[in-house]
Design a protein around this motif. Structure first.
Motif, short mmCIF file in Angstrom:
data_model
loop_
_atom_site.label_atom_id
_atom_site.label_comp_id
_atom_site.label_asym_id
_atom_site.label_seq_id
_atom_site.Cartn_x
_atom_site.Cartn_y
_atom_site.Cartn_z
N ILE A 115 4.42 39.59 11.11
CA ILE A 115 5.38 39.95 10.07
C ILE A 115 5.79 41.41 10.20
CG2 ILE A 115 5.67 40.27 7.59
CD1 ILE A 115 3.91 37.75 7.23
N GLN A 116 4.81 42.29 10.40
CA GLN A 116 5.13 43.70 10.53
C GLN A 116 5.98 43.97 11.76
OE1 GLN A 116 1.19 45.39 10.31
NE2 GLN A 116 1.37 45.77 8.11
N ALA A 117 5.68 43.31 12.88
CA ALA A 117 6.46 43.50 14.10
C ALA A 117 7.89 42.98 13.91
CB ALA A 117 5.79 42.80 15.28
N ALA A 118 8.06 41.91 13.16
CA ALA A 118 9.39 41.35 12.93
C ALA A 118 10.23 42.23 12.02
CB ALA A 118 9.27 39.95 12.34
N LEU A 119 9.59 42.97 11.14
CA LEU A 119 10.33 43.81 10.21
C LEU A 119 10.89 45.07 10.85
CD1 LEU A 119 8.20 43.48 6.96
CD2 LEU A 119 10.42 42.46 7.45
N VAL A 120 10.33 45.50 11.96
CA VAL A 120 10.80 46.73 12.61
C VAL A 120 12.25 46.60 13.08
CG1 VAL A 120 10.46 48.29 14.58
CG2 VAL A 120 8.51 47.58 13.20
N PRO A 121 12.60 45.60 13.91
CA PRO A 121 14.01 45.52 14.32
C PRO A 121 14.95 45.21 13.15
CG PRO A 121 12.76 43.66 15.22
CD PRO A 121 11.79 44.59 14.58
N LEU A 122 14.46 44.47 12.18
CA LEU A 122 15.27 44.18 11.00
C LEU A 122 15.60 45.47 10.26
CD1 LEU A 122 16.49 42.07 9.05
CD2 LEU A 122 14.29 42.06 7.89
N SER A 123 14.62 46.32 10.07
CA SER A 123 14.84 47.60 9.38
C SER A 123 15.77 48.50 10.17
CB SER A 123 13.50 48.32 9.15
OG SER A 123 12.69 47.56 8.29
N ILE A 124 15.60 48.54 11.48
CA ILE A 124 16.48 49.37 12.32
C ILE A 124 17.92 48.87 12.23
CG2 ILE A 124 17.03 50.00 14.71
CD1 ILE A 124 13.97 50.08 15.19
N GLY A 125 18.11 47.57 12.28
CA GLY A 125 19.45 47.00 12.16
C GLY A 125 20.09 47.30 10.82
N LEU A 126 19.32 47.18 9.73
CA LEU A 126 19.85 47.48 8.40
C LEU A 126 20.21 48.95 8.25
CD1 LEU A 126 17.52 45.23 6.21
CD2 LEU A 126 19.98 44.93 6.58
N MET A 127 19.37 49.83 8.80
CA MET A 127 19.69 51.26 8.72
C MET A 127 20.92 51.60 9.55
SD MET A 127 16.04 53.24 8.52
CE MET A 127 15.19 52.33 9.78
N SER A 128 21.07 50.97 10.71
CA SER A 128 22.26 51.20 11.54
C SER A 128 23.52 50.71 10.82
CB SER A 128 22.12 50.48 12.88
OG SER A 128 21.02 50.98 13.59
N ALA A 129 23.42 49.55 10.19
CA ALA A 129 24.57 49.03 9.43
C ALA A 129 24.91 49.97 8.27
CB ALA A 129 24.27 47.63 8.91
N SER A 130 23.89 50.55 7.65
CA SER A 130 24.11 51.50 6.55
C SER A 130 24.88 52.72 7.06
CB SER A 130 22.78 51.95 5.95
OG SER A 130 22.09 50.87 5.39
N GLY A 131 24.47 53.24 8.19
CA GLY A 131 25.16 54.39 8.77
C GLY A 131 26.61 54.07 9.11
N LEU A 132 26.84 52.88 9.64
CA LEU A 132 28.21 52.47 9.98
C LEU A 132 29.08 52.36 8.74
CD1 LEU A 132 30.27 51.52 12.07
CD2 LEU A 132 29.42 49.19 11.68
N ILE A 133 28.56 51.74 7.69
CA ILE A 133 29.33 51.60 6.44
C ILE A 133 29.67 52.97 5.87
CG2 ILE A 133 29.16 50.90 4.01
CD1 ILE A 133 29.78 48.58 5.82
N LEU A 134 28.70 53.88 5.86
CA LEU A 134 28.97 55.22 5.33
C LEU A 134 29.97 55.98 6.18
CD1 LEU A 134 25.39 56.11 4.16
CD2 LEU A 134 27.38 55.63 2.73
N MET A 135 29.89 55.79 7.49
CA MET A 135 30.86 56.45 8.36
C MET A 135 32.26 55.91 8.09
SD MET A 135 31.14 56.64 12.49
CE MET A 135 32.03 55.10 12.62
#
Length: 178
Positions: A115-135
């Protein structure tokens, strides 16, 4: 835009209560969905207002859930701020409590590590999407896009404190460059 009716409070509670269960990594990870709901779906604010609220929430000391509080305030004043904040924090806190109890009881099981290993790429993807939306909501000119790109490269490649980049961006804005 402020409507203190029960409908607005219920909508705030339902929206952020449900979103809290999917905001892996905190409110900042849910920025794209928060933006979609607050700006595009509910029309609680404009893109510019959202970008301003995000900036205020990041500059202020305290948890990153402050953006939800500010959106709640925009919709229904102080009561809306309280409802939105509790809705964003409450379900997640209950879920985290029960998940942590489950994980401590199953320390011989491989599931916690999976579960912890699966959450890492999910979190990175969500943070990247956040940066894109703000940009996309903030960068209205090629100069702004260039400044964002330079700040991203500096943040990645150096140990320069983000407040220095924020100060530089503020000075460029004050000087009328952006």
């Amino acid at each position: 835009m402020s409507d203190h009716g029960f409908g607005s409070l219920f909508t705030l509670a339902w929206t952020f209560g449900l979103m809290s269960l999917f905001a892996v990594g905190g409110a900042n990870a849910a920025i794209p969905e928060i933006h979609r709901i607050a700006v595009d779906l509910r029309h609680w604010m404009t893109d510019t207002q959202f970008a301003d609220i995000f900036a205020i929430s990041q500059l202020s000391p305290g948890p990153n859930v402050l953006i939800v509080t500010l959106i709640g305030y925009q919709v229904a004043g102080i009561v809306g701020a309280l409802v939105a904040t509790l809705a964003m924090c409450g379900p997640t806190a209950v879920l985290a409590y029960y998940v942590s109890r489950f994980l401590t009881r199953s320390n011989q099981s491989p599931w916690p590590a999976i579960i912890q290993a699966a959450l890492v790429p999910l979190s990175i993807g969500l943070m990247s999407a956040s940066g894109l939306i703000l940009m996309l909501t903030s960068d209205r000119s090629w100069i702004a896009v260039l400044i964002t790109a330079v700040a991203a490269v500096l943040a990645y490649a150096t140990r320069l404190h983000p407040l220095w980049m924020l100060l530089a961006g503020g000075c460029l804005g004050f000087a009328g460059v952006v």
